[in-house]
Design a protein around this motif. Structure first.
Motif, mmCIF file in Angstrom:
data_model
loop_
_atom_site.group_PDB
_atom_site.id
_atom_site.type_symbol
_atom_site.label_atom_id
_atom_site.label_comp_id
_atom_site.label_asym_id
_atom_site.label_seq_id
_atom_site.Cartn_x
_atom_site.Cartn_y
_atom_site.Cartn_z
ATOM 1 N N THR A 23 19.954 -4.541 -6.756
ATOM 2 C CA THR A 23 20.231 -5.736 -7.357
ATOM 3 C C THR A 23 20.828 -6.707 -6.272
ATOM 4 O O THR A 23 20.399 -7.877 -6.316
ATOM 5 C CB THR A 23 21.192 -5.673 -8.378
ATOM 6 N N LEU A 24 21.897 -6.329 -5.621
ATOM 7 C CA LEU A 24 22.220 -7.210 -4.418
ATOM 8 C C LEU A 24 21.430 -7.665 -3.378
ATOM 9 O O LEU A 24 21.075 -8.854 -3.141
ATOM 10 C CB LEU A 24 23.406 -6.320 -3.792
ATOM 11 N N LEU A 25 20.632 -6.683 -3.026
ATOM 12 C CA LEU A 25 19.609 -6.899 -2.066
ATOM 13 C C LEU A 25 18.340 -8.023 -2.690
ATOM 14 O O LEU A 25 18.059 -8.863 -1.688
ATOM 15 C CB LEU A 25 18.782 -5.674 -1.579
ATOM 16 N N ARG A 26 18.015 -7.756 -3.913
ATOM 17 C CA ARG A 26 17.006 -8.621 -4.494
ATOM 18 C C ARG A 26 17.584 -9.882 -4.586
ATOM 19 O O ARG A 26 16.704 -10.922 -4.424
ATOM 20 C CB ARG A 26 16.590 -8.033 -5.641
ATOM 21 N N TYR A 99 11.228 -9.839 6.640
ATOM 22 C CA TYR A 99 9.853 -10.790 6.800
ATOM 23 C C TYR A 99 9.449 -11.363 5.366
ATOM 24 O O TYR A 99 8.530 -11.692 5.124
ATOM 25 C CB TYR A 99 8.751 -10.108 7.407
ATOM 26 N N GLY A 100 10.101 -10.750 4.516
ATOM 27 C CA GLY A 100 9.964 -11.168 2.994
ATOM 28 C C GLY A 100 8.954 -10.368 2.358
ATOM 29 O O GLY A 100 8.277 -10.576 1.468
ATOM 30 N N LEU A 101 8.533 -8.989 3.007
ATOM 31 C CA LEU A 101 7.568 -8.121 2.226
ATOM 32 C C LEU A 101 8.330 -7.214 1.398
ATOM 33 O O LEU A 101 9.391 -6.928 1.284
ATOM 34 C CB LEU A 101 6.937 -7.354 3.410
ATOM 35 N N PRO A 102 7.535 -6.717 0.279
ATOM 36 C CA PRO A 102 8.223 -6.154 -0.852
ATOM 37 C C PRO A 102 8.303 -4.593 -0.733
ATOM 38 O O PRO A 102 9.197 -4.174 -1.680
ATOM 39 C CB PRO A 102 7.172 -6.224 -1.875
ATOM 40 N N SER A 103 7.907 -3.932 0.389
ATOM 41 C CA SER A 103 7.947 -2.515 0.452
ATOM 42 C C SER A 103 9.351 -2.253 1.219
ATOM 43 O O SER A 103 9.356 -2.038 2.373
ATOM 44 C CB SER A 103 6.759 -2.076 1.217
ATOM 45 N N TRP A 104 10.438 -2.157 0.485
ATOM 46 C CA TRP A 104 11.560 -1.725 1.019
ATOM 47 C C TRP A 104 12.497 -1.027 -0.181
ATOM 48 O O TRP A 104 12.050 -1.329 -1.240
ATOM 49 C CB TRP A 104 12.371 -2.906 1.566
ATOM 50 N N GLY A 105 13.353 -0.343 0.121
ATOM 51 C CA GLY A 105 14.116 0.424 -0.846
ATOM 52 C C GLY A 105 15.629 0.599 -0.587
ATOM 53 O O GLY A 105 15.845 0.725 0.441
ATOM 54 N N VAL A 106 16.355 1.379 -1.592
ATOM 55 C CA VAL A 106 17.620 1.955 -1.201
ATOM 56 C C VAL A 106 17.325 3.485 -1.523
ATOM 57 O O VAL A 106 16.935 3.822 -2.563
ATOM 58 C CB VAL A 106 18.528 1.382 -2.412
ATOM 59 N N SER A 107 17.798 4.221 -0.806
ATOM 60 C CA SER A 107 17.651 5.698 -0.740
ATOM 61 C C SER A 107 19.052 6.202 -0.657
ATOM 62 O O SER A 107 19.802 6.026 0.169
ATOM 63 C CB SER A 107 17.047 6.076 0.483
ATOM 64 N N ILE A 108 19.289 7.258 -1.783
ATOM 65 C CA ILE A 108 20.616 7.872 -1.954
ATOM 66 C C ILE A 108 20.258 9.266 -2.327
ATOM 67 O O ILE A 108 19.807 9.548 -3.205
ATOM 68 C CB ILE A 108 21.421 7.075 -2.976
ATOM 69 N N ALA A 109 20.820 10.352 -1.517
ATOM 70 C CA ALA A 109 20.777 11.455 -1.625
ATOM 71 C C ALA A 109 22.131 12.196 -1.665
ATOM 72 O O ALA A 109 23.111 11.908 -1.214
ATOM 73 C CB ALA A 109 19.753 12.282 -0.700
ATOM 74 N N ALA A 110 22.210 13.388 -2.573
ATOM 75 C CA ALA A 110 23.594 13.981 -2.656
ATOM 76 C C ALA A 110 23.214 15.518 -2.277
ATOM 77 O O ALA A 110 22.447 16.122 -2.840
ATOM 78 C CB ALA A 110 24.298 14.239 -4.107
ATOM 79 N N ALA A 123 13.359 0.875 -5.913
ATOM 80 C CA ALA A 123 12.274 -0.252 -4.908
ATOM 81 C C ALA A 123 12.490 -1.361 -6.075
ATOM 82 O O ALA A 123 11.593 -1.722 -6.715
ATOM 83 C CB ALA A 123 10.877 0.366 -4.855
ATOM 84 N N PRO A 124 13.467 -2.425 -5.864
ATOM 85 C CA PRO A 124 13.557 -3.343 -6.843
ATOM 86 C C PRO A 124 12.364 -4.365 -6.819
ATOM 87 O O PRO A 124 11.863 -4.858 -7.891
ATOM 88 C CB PRO A 124 14.811 -4.271 -6.161
ATOM 89 N N LEU A 125 11.825 -4.609 -5.729
ATOM 90 C CA LEU A 125 10.449 -5.705 -5.878
ATOM 91 C C LEU A 125 9.095 -4.918 -6.375
ATOM 92 O O LEU A 125 8.345 -5.749 -6.709
ATOM 93 C CB LEU A 125 10.451 -6.159 -4.457
ATOM 94 N N ARG A 126 9.492 -3.663 -6.564
ATOM 95 C CA ARG A 126 8.392 -2.819 -7.348
ATOM 96 C C ARG A 126 8.813 -2.640 -8.962
ATOM 97 O O ARG A 126 7.779 -2.447 -9.639
ATOM 98 C CB ARG A 126 8.081 -1.492 -6.970
ATOM 99 N N GLY A 127 9.878 -2.885 -9.204
ATOM 100 C CA GLY A 127 10.449 -2.710 -10.475
ATOM 101 C C GLY A 127 10.536 -1.173 -10.776
ATOM 102 O O GLY A 127 10.150 -0.631 -11.814
ATOM 103 N N GLU A 128 10.745 -0.403 -9.633
ATOM 104 C CA GLU A 128 10.466 1.084 -9.816
ATOM 105 C C GLU A 128 11.638 1.546 -9.192
ATOM 106 O O GLU A 128 12.457 1.538 -8.294
ATOM 107 C CB GLU A 128 9.390 1.739 -9.072
ATOM 108 N N THR A 129 12.146 2.950 -10.024
ATOM 109 C CA THR A 129 13.338 3.633 -9.388
ATOM 110 C C THR A 129 12.796 5.044 -9.530
ATOM 111 O O THR A 129 12.297 5.568 -10.688
ATOM 112 C CB THR A 129 14.602 3.557 -10.105
#
Length: 267
Positions: A23-26, A99-110, A123-129
């Motif tokens: 949400t912060l990044l988007r 560059y304003g392209l939508p293919s980016w995401g937040v990756s968290i592993a435990a 992947a916020p701009l895809r609306g997918e988790t």
């Protein structure tokens, strides 16, 4: 051995941290976003938002799991006392984001005692988790994921990526030149985490890349494996910075020896 209760807690924490950072990044991306620093080369960039997202994630983890260890792309590296270590990429696909392209995401592993047990990629701009728990399958929101069915290598759609150091890029281009005639096509998405999730979701038959870091790989590899993909590196070795490969079982069996012969594991 990790309990199901602890896995559930770690998943909940990972989902919260990824959601808040996404949400912060988007919503917080400034119109005049610029490069804040560089890493391996002048084109391997970090933005102020990479740093802000990692600070937010580490704050969430410190609040909810204060005894855990942490390894983050933008410098977070702390030991823990619980056997759990979080491996985070606050913004995977920084150049796309810049560059304003939508293919980016937040990756968290435990990880628990060195084994990845939970992976979350938002992947916020895809609306997918995407998420996965070891032994519990891979999921896109509420839909269980399964990688694509068997296909010969010449009908496989692959993803790959390229490093930011010139000598490595030159060799990776040569490897791609050798692979392209053997497959349906190759895509270069710009986010290793999302490429691995696309393999899990059946959007590609396979993905390979040299030079990934633990934070690029940890969450997405678990998600791909839990969706039925095979992951690894050179023959007999796990996926690593040397070489990471994730694919349907049939494509993995055909592609791994081709990558080995092409020298995809060295510069």
């Amino acid at each position: 051995m990790i309990s199901e209760e602890l896995k559930a807690v770690l998943l909940d924490v990972g989902l919260e941290a990824a959601r808040r950072a996404g949400t912060l990044l988007r919503d917080g991306r400034p119109a005049d976003l610029a490069v804040a620093a560089t890493k391996t080369s002048p084109i391997d960039v970090v933005t102020e938002m990479d740093i802000a997202a990692e600070k937010l994630i580490t704050a969430v983890l410190a609040e909810r799991r204060p005894g855990d260890g942490l390894l983050g792309e933008e410098g977070a590296d702390t030991p823990g006392t619980t056997g759990v270590r979080w491996v985070i990429d606050p913004l995977d696909g920084t150049v796309n984001y810049l560059y304003g392209l939508p293919s980016w995401g937040v990756s968290i592993a435990a990880e628990y005692r060195g084994e990845t047990v939970v992976g979350v990629v938002a992947a916020p701009l895809r609306g997918e988790t995407y998420h996965a728990v070891l032994g519990g399958g891979a999921w896109l929101d509420r839909t269980r994921l399964t990688c694509r069915g068997p296909a010969p290598l010449d009908q496989a759609l692959l993803g790959t990526g390229f490093g930011y150091v010139r000598s490595r890029r030159e060799h990776q281009a040569e490897v791609a030149r050798r692979i392209i005639p053997l497959v349906r096509d190759i895509r270069r998405g710009g986010s290793a985490a999302l490429d691995l999730c696309d393999v899990a979701a059946g959007r590609m038959d396979g993905y390979y890349e040299r030079g990934l870091n633990p934070w690029d790989l940890a969450a997405g590899e678990l998600i791909a494996r839990e969706a039925g993909a095979v992951t690894g590196g050179r023959p007999g070795r796990p996926a690593s910075g040397e070489l990471a490969l994730a694919a349907t079982p049939a494509v993995f069996a055909s592609l791994q020896p081709v990558l080995e012969e092409a020298g995809a594991w060295h510069d």
